[in-house]
Design a protein around this motif. Structure first.
Motif, short mmCIF file in Angstrom:
data_model
loop_
_atom_site.label_atom_id
_atom_site.label_comp_id
_atom_site.label_asym_id
_atom_site.label_seq_id
_atom_site.Cartn_x
_atom_site.Cartn_y
_atom_site.Cartn_z
N PHE A 54 24.56 9.40 7.96
CA PHE A 54 23.63 10.50 7.74
C PHE A 54 22.98 10.93 9.05
O PHE A 54 22.81 10.15 9.98
CB PHE A 54 22.53 10.08 6.77
CG PHE A 54 23.03 9.82 5.39
CD1 PHE A 54 23.00 10.80 4.42
CD2 PHE A 54 23.57 8.57 5.06
CE1 PHE A 54 23.48 10.56 3.14
CE2 PHE A 54 24.05 8.32 3.79
CZ PHE A 54 24.00 9.32 2.83
N TRP A 65 17.48 1.62 5.45
CA TRP A 65 16.41 1.23 4.53
C TRP A 65 15.33 0.50 5.32
O TRP A 65 15.57 -0.59 5.86
CB TRP A 65 16.98 0.38 3.41
CG TRP A 65 18.05 1.13 2.68
CD1 TRP A 65 17.93 2.38 2.12
CD2 TRP A 65 19.41 0.74 2.49
NE1 TRP A 65 19.13 2.77 1.58
CE2 TRP A 65 20.05 1.79 1.79
CE3 TRP A 65 20.14 -0.39 2.83
CZ2 TRP A 65 21.39 1.73 1.44
CZ3 TRP A 65 21.46 -0.45 2.49
CH2 TRP A 65 22.08 0.61 1.78
N PRO A 66 14.14 1.09 5.36
CA PRO A 66 13.11 0.55 6.27
C PRO A 66 12.59 -0.82 5.86
O PRO A 66 12.02 -1.52 6.66
CB PRO A 66 12.00 1.60 6.20
CG PRO A 66 12.21 2.30 4.91
CD PRO A 66 13.67 2.27 4.64
N HIS A 84 13.24 9.71 1.42
CA HIS A 84 14.28 10.71 1.62
C HIS A 84 15.48 10.44 0.72
O HIS A 84 15.90 9.29 0.57
CB HIS A 84 14.71 10.69 3.08
CG HIS A 84 15.44 11.91 3.49
ND1 HIS A 84 16.76 12.11 3.19
CD2 HIS A 84 15.02 13.01 4.13
CE1 HIS A 84 17.12 13.28 3.65
NE2 HIS A 84 16.09 13.86 4.23
N ALA A 112 18.49 10.75 1.24
CA ALA A 112 19.61 10.12 1.95
C ALA A 112 19.58 8.60 1.81
O ALA A 112 20.63 7.96 1.86
CB ALA A 112 19.59 10.51 3.42
N LEU A 113 18.39 8.04 1.61
CA LEU A 113 18.32 6.58 1.51
C LEU A 113 19.07 6.08 0.28
O LEU A 113 19.75 5.06 0.32
CB LEU A 113 16.86 6.13 1.43
CG LEU A 113 16.07 6.26 2.73
CD1 LEU A 113 14.64 5.80 2.52
CD2 LEU A 113 16.72 5.45 3.83
N LEU A 163 10.74 0.55 -2.18
CA LEU A 163 9.98 1.35 -1.23
C LEU A 163 8.74 1.95 -1.86
O LEU A 163 7.75 2.21 -1.19
CB LEU A 163 10.86 2.47 -0.65
CG LEU A 163 11.92 2.00 0.33
CD1 LEU A 163 12.83 3.15 0.71
CD2 LEU A 163 11.27 1.42 1.57
N LYS A 196 5.40 0.46 3.88
CA LYS A 196 5.84 0.90 5.21
C LYS A 196 6.33 2.32 5.16
O LYS A 196 7.03 2.72 4.23
CB LYS A 196 6.97 -0.01 5.70
CG LYS A 196 6.43 -1.17 6.49
CD LYS A 196 7.58 -1.94 7.09
CE LYS A 196 7.07 -3.26 7.63
NZ LYS A 196 8.17 -4.20 7.84
N THR A 198 8.48 5.40 5.62
CA THR A 198 9.91 5.57 5.80
C THR A 198 10.15 6.37 7.06
O THR A 198 9.55 7.41 7.27
CB THR A 198 10.53 6.30 4.61
OG1 THR A 198 9.71 7.44 4.35
CG2 THR A 198 10.56 5.44 3.38
N ARG A 199 11.02 5.86 7.88
CA ARG A 199 11.25 6.48 9.17
C ARG A 199 12.25 7.61 9.05
O ARG A 199 13.33 7.57 9.61
CB ARG A 199 11.80 5.42 10.14
CG ARG A 199 10.72 4.65 10.85
CD ARG A 199 10.31 5.43 12.06
NE ARG A 199 9.35 4.66 12.87
CZ ARG A 199 9.69 4.10 14.00
NH1 ARG A 199 10.91 4.19 14.47
NH2 ARG A 199 8.79 3.44 14.69
N ILE A 200 11.90 8.58 8.26
CA ILE A 200 12.87 9.63 7.96
C ILE A 200 12.19 10.95 8.23
O ILE A 200 11.16 11.26 7.65
CB ILE A 200 13.28 9.55 6.47
CG1 ILE A 200 14.07 8.30 6.20
CG2 ILE A 200 14.01 10.78 6.04
CD1 ILE A 200 15.51 8.41 6.51
N GLU A 201 12.73 11.70 9.14
CA GLU A 201 12.14 13.02 9.36
C GLU A 201 12.66 13.96 8.31
O GLU A 201 13.79 13.84 7.88
CB GLU A 201 12.50 13.56 10.75
CG GLU A 201 11.82 12.88 11.88
CD GLU A 201 12.57 11.62 12.31
OE1 GLU A 201 11.99 10.80 13.00
OE2 GLU A 201 13.75 11.48 11.93
#
Lengths: 354, 691
Positions: free
Chosen positions: A91, A97-98, B581, B583-584, B606, B684, B686-689
């Motif tokens: 992607f 996955w954080p 997101h 996409a995850l 999450l 936490k 999510t490190r997703i822009e």
């Protein structure tokens, strides 16, 4: 519809037959047909909104085409959901996955496949080695740089031995230098594993460097399919020429054996090209900035003009030349000139678009 | 992706959607429609006829007359009309008998039951009898005699013609007439909007809510701004204290202030005051401290989240601090402040406990509805329903105003840098500290009062100075069951709410079913504007008959809490889902996980952190819920709030047990609150822009 072994890493060919995808009244894909050979690195190139990502997501199974078929080898995969397909998908935003460690991220696909713990450990190590990331398994994604994160994402996609690797603008969130080095790494791994790869990008330079073949798309349609050389040197359409690389596109008309834009811009056409632009009718001629050659006073020149502006790029110099046409002609060379100088130029390679 | 009913059974999400859709429709839409229906039902009317002695004509007791209009046609003939139409007349010219006659109504065959009650079916003349005809019931009461009735004095009836009846009665009898018919009309609304008692309730409710909100708004916003802009010692302690105050039981303030300043309150007696807190001023005072925390917390958040560069830019363009505050900071913080004020206003408007406890005869809408509905002398469901509709309309109006105001002022989310706070000057610092101390002290007077008084002996409703454990001993001997009821209903409702809430949020965000997704989205927000009192009435109205006979059960409490908290659960799960997101989950699917597995493995872990803290807050609010609890509970399912409430309103009630119970409740509130504010790991990011 599992007519091949999941662990079989043998590459597949992909055939896309007349795929249409509509979102409500918006038509994202207007009947796309492609065939991608097994083991090929195939790129979908186009501006944002051209449908390239939609086509990739249809191939993966995240979207279902409104009509048309998608075949892997000879098997119809049009309506098979992604989790039954054995694909690797990378992607744009990494989608790591954080809450899971790097190791757990990569191991996930193998755990789904109920592999033994020792097999998973080995395979994850192998994937991390492959991507040049040994020993970071215990880190959390947020502790990694963007480039490392994307390589972990690629490792996660490859570890399941996918039959096909799909990459959705994987490098667009990275800085320029990293983009170039990672681009080579992806290509190298793809060739090493002999896996079929479909790569989506809007970066024409990236597409030219990395691909075996490219499909240029716009507004839901494929405009041209070909090798990088075909695309750059023989763009079939004005859009392709303009989108891929830099292009001078000069409007004018054919008069006899020449294409004329102004009294100082008169390109003589090869006999076989003349038929492309009917006499007297408006047409456009396209040539690359580097497809111009300076000629002396005695030589035959296609245009004459004065340098109006100049940009220095290190390896090349880019001149804007006023030849009396609506827009200045861009000429790239390493020869130093100064603003105001007059140049006589000959075109070495051109395309005509009626 | 058509929503197909038959297919729905195969897809678990579609099945879930369908079931929840039906359940929520019943719990919210149907129950509210039932209230609406009840509010337009008019009872047939009733009156008492006092028959005369000897040749005196009969008279209608004026105060018993409802639903009919009366006029005297002749000295001994009374004509009754209803809704402008003639009904029948009563001729009492012959002693010992009355004759009912009518031109417009034909009487059916009268029936006399064993108790001597006469039932006369009737219908309009010239029309076929209805399947279940309306009846006129007449009951005879004779006072003055030692025994109320004897065989010889029973009513006797003769049917003279379809339009005429002769009834023989005992001398000096009182005849109670009751018309069983139910008509639909706006009569209740006319009564509600023209009768002083009901109008007062509307005015009182609005007056109390607005005054308290304005005062709490000024105090809360001011303190919030000071803490957002100045570096104060103990800022986090102050915020924790206000957060604690914000989850206090809503009736605690009323009850504690009444113990202090009521007519036999501790301070009142100590100082020999003539003045007490009982009355509208007291209600406003107590509600100010009830809603102050929410205003402070929301204003503080919005002031803190203003990017410092916005202020600096204003300074650089030549605006001083004062102008920067009014031109830049306040407008940017306004959406948060207005949301806080809205929540405060709604809390004040729908608060039932405070006015009921503080004031003996002050009617507000929730109190009035409660009294009308629960009245022991035959509750008036119709007028209570009318009040409920009025209340829902008013709270919808408040919501509409808030939404319209915010719609014009929605700003793109502001990315924050580190907010910078200035050091206050020494004088300012002391001033802020004094203000803080005063406000916090007022907010915690109730807690301290209750804590202290729970260890003293109460004698005849008056606090003595004898320290004792007895209150707690009695509590554990008598009312342990209530703690159990509160915990079980609270836990069950919280789990149900959040399990269903996550599911609904998932359907809304990810599944996007064409019709049902949208409908569900609207449906879950309906309880948001339904006050607890009204919700309780709705549930009673639809669940008071078989096969859905749930009134008085443990389950109806759980259902009420479930409906009340569902909007919050859905919205918090929804925002958690939007932050994750897509996409995850797609990544998991591309690796072979089915949609269900990818939800469990990726999305659920999450979102669970945020969900747990949201659920805990809901649990705390459920444990202190009073306005619907008080209407719905029946022994033995008696929650702690009901025990406390009952022991605070009656004069001879056991204040000791109420105090001890409140102390136990506070422990049950503040321990979980401590854990979610300090112990739980923040989910936490999510490190997703966003793409």
């Amino acid at each position: 519809m599992k007519n091949y072994e999941r662990n079989d890493a043998q590459a597949v060919s992909v055939t896309i037959e007349n795929v249409v995808k509509k979102f409500g009244s918006f038509q994202a894909l207007g009947g796309v047909s492609l065939s991608i050979r097994s083991g090929e690195f195939f790129t979908l190139l186009g501006p944002s909104g051209c449908g390239k990502t939609t086509l990739l997501r249809c191939t993966a199974g995240f979207e279902r085409p409104t009509s048309g078929r998608i075949l892997f080898n000879d098997a119809d995969m049009t309506h098979i959901p992604p989790w039954e397909k054995n694909i690797g998908f990378v992607f744009q935003n990494y989608a790591l996955w954080p809450n899971k460690s790097v190791y757990a991220n990569i191991a996930y696909g193998l755990e789904i496949r109920k592999k033994s713990a020792s097999f998973i450990r080995e395979k994850v190590e192998w994937a991390l080695e492959l991507l040049g990331l040994p020993g970071i398994g215990n880190k959390m994604p947020e502790q990694l740089s963007g480039g490392q994160q994307q390589r972990v994402a690629i490792a996660r996609a490859l570890v399941i031995d996918p039959t096909i690797l799909l990459l959705d603008e994987p490098l667009s969130n990275l800085d320029a230098k990293l983009r170039i080095s990672l681009r080579f790494q992806i290509r190298e791994i793809q060739k090493k594993l002999k896996i079929t790869a479909i790569y989506v990008t809007h970066d024409q330079e990236e597409a030219l460097e990395i691909s075996d073949r490219i499909a240029v798309m716009n507004e839901g349609l494929v405009l041209q399919i070909g090798t990088p050389e075909d695309i750059y040197e023989r763009p079939a359409r004005r859009f392709v020429a303009d989108f891929v690389g830099k292009a001078n596109i000069v409007p004018g008309r054919r008069e006899g054996d020449a294409f004329i834009c102004s009294e100082r811009f008169r390109i003589s056409l090869a006999p076989e090209d003349r038929a492309q632009a009917p006499e007297g009718r408006g047409a456009e001629i396209m040539f690359r900035p580097e497809a111009l050659r300076e000629v002396g006073e005695s030589g035959r020149a296609d245009m004459e003009g004065r340098i109006t502006d100049f940009l220095y790029h290190g390896n090349i110099r880019r001149y804007m030349v006023d030849a009396g046409c609506p827009a200045p002609v861009v000429y790239e060379t390493s020869i130093p000139h100064s603003i105001g100088e007059s140049l006589r130029l000959a075109v070495t390679q051109y395309r005509l678009y009626a | 992706m058509k929503f197909n009913r038959i297919h729905a059974l195969k897809d678990p999400w579609k099945f879930f959607t369908l079931v929840i859709f039906i359940v929520l429709t019943v719990l919210t839409v149907v129950s509210q429609l039932w209230i609406l229906r009840t509010s337009v039902q008019e009872k047939g009317g009733a009156f008492t006829l006092r028959t005369g002695q000897a040749d005196q004509p009969a008279e209608i007791e004026a105060e018993t007359l409802s639903g009919f209009t009366v006029h005297q046609e002749a000295p001994s003939v009374i004509a009754l009309a209803r809704a402008g139409h003639d009904f029948f007349s009563i001729d009492s010219s012959v002693p010992g008998q009355i004759v009912l006659s009518s031109q417009t109504t034909s009487f059916g065959e009268p029936a006399l039951d064993e108790d001597g009650k006469l039932t006369i079916p009737y219908g309009a003349t010239g029309q076929p009898a209805a399947r279940k005809p309306a009846t006129l019931q007449i009951e005879q009461k004779v006072f003055g005699a030692l025994f109320q009735s004897s065989a010889g004095q029973r009513l006797q009836v003769e049917r003279l013609s379809p339009g005429s009846l002769r009834i023989h009665h005992a001398p000096r009898a009182y005849l109670n007439f009751r018309d069983s018919s139910v008509r639909f009309g706006l009569g209740n609304y006319i009564t509600f909007l023209t009768t002083g008692k009901y109008l007062d309730a509307i005015v009182n409710s609005l007056l109390i809510a607005l005054t308290a909100t304005v005062v709490a708004g000024v105090l809360g916003t001011m303190l919030a701004y000071l803490y957002a802009r100045y570096k104060m010692p103990m800022t986090s302690a102050v915020i924790s204290l206000v957060t604690m105050a914000s989850v206090s039981p809503p009736f605690l303030g009323a009850y504690a202030w009444r113990m202090l300043l009521g007519s036999s309150g501790i301070i009142t007696r100590l100082l020999g005051l003539n003045w007490t807190i009982m009355g509208m001023h007291g209600v406003i005072w107590v509600i100010i401290w009830l809603i102050f925390p929410v205003v402070f917390l929301l204003s503080y958040d919005s002031f803190v989240s203003i990017d410092n560069s916005m202020r600096e830019c204003s300074y650089s363009l030549g605006a001083d601090r004062r102008r920067t505050f009014f031109r830049i900071e306040l407008p940017l913080a306004i959406p948060g402040i207005v949301t806080g004020l809205y929540m405060a206003l709604m809390t004040a408007f729908t608060d039932f406990g405070t006015p009921y406890i503080i004031s003996l005869d002050l009617n507000t809408l929730p109190v009035l509805i409660y009294k009308e509905f629960m009245s022991e002398v035959g509750g008036n469901y119709s007028i209570a329903s009318t009040g409920s509709v009025v209340m829902v309309l008013l709270s919808s109006g408040i919501l509409l105003v808030q939404r319209l105001y915010l719609a014009k002022r929605s700003y793109a989310s502001i990315k924050t840098q580190q907010p910078s706070a200035r050091m206050p000057s020494a004088g300012k610092k002391v001033a802020i500290e004094i203000l803080t101390l005063a406000l916090i002290a007022m907010a915690f007077v109730p807690h301290i009062t209750v804590l202290v008084t729970s260890f003293f002996k109460w004698e005849a409703g008056i606090l003595s100075s004898i320290p004792t454990w007895e209150n707690f001993v009695r509590l554990f001997n008598l009312s342990l069951n209530s703690i159990w009821v509160t915990l079980t209903t609270g836990t069950a409702a919280t789990f149900l709410t959040f399990a269903v809430g996550i599911g609904i949020a998932y359907v809304i965000v990810k599944k996007r079913y064409p019709f049902f997704g949208q409908a569900l989205n609207i449906l879950v927000m309906i309880p948001y504007i339904i006050p607890g009192t009204v919700l309780a009435i709705g549930l009673i109205l639809i669940f008071n008959r078989p096969p859905l006979l749930l009134t008085g059960t443990w389950l109806i409490l759980v259902l009420a809490y479930f409906v009340r908290k569902l909007p919050y659960a859905v919205k918090s799960a929804e925002s958690a889902l939007y932050r994750i997101h897509p996409a995850l989950e797609e990544a998991a699917r591309s690796l072979g996980a089915t949609p269900a597995k990818s939800f469990w493995d990726v999305t659920f872990p999450l979102m669970i952190g945020g969900v747990i803290s949201g659920a805990t807050l809901s649990f705390l609010q459920i444990m202190t819920e009073i306005s619907s609890t008080i209407m719905l509970y029946r022994p033995p399912w008696k929650p702690m709030t009901a025990v406390i409430f009952e022991n605070t309103i009656d004069a001879g009630a056991d204040f000791g047990v109420a105090s001890a119970m409140t102390v136990v409740l506070m422990v049950m509130l503040y321990v979980p609150l401590y854990f979610i504010t300090t112990k739980t790991r923040k989910p936490k990011e999510t490190r997703i822009e966003e793409l």
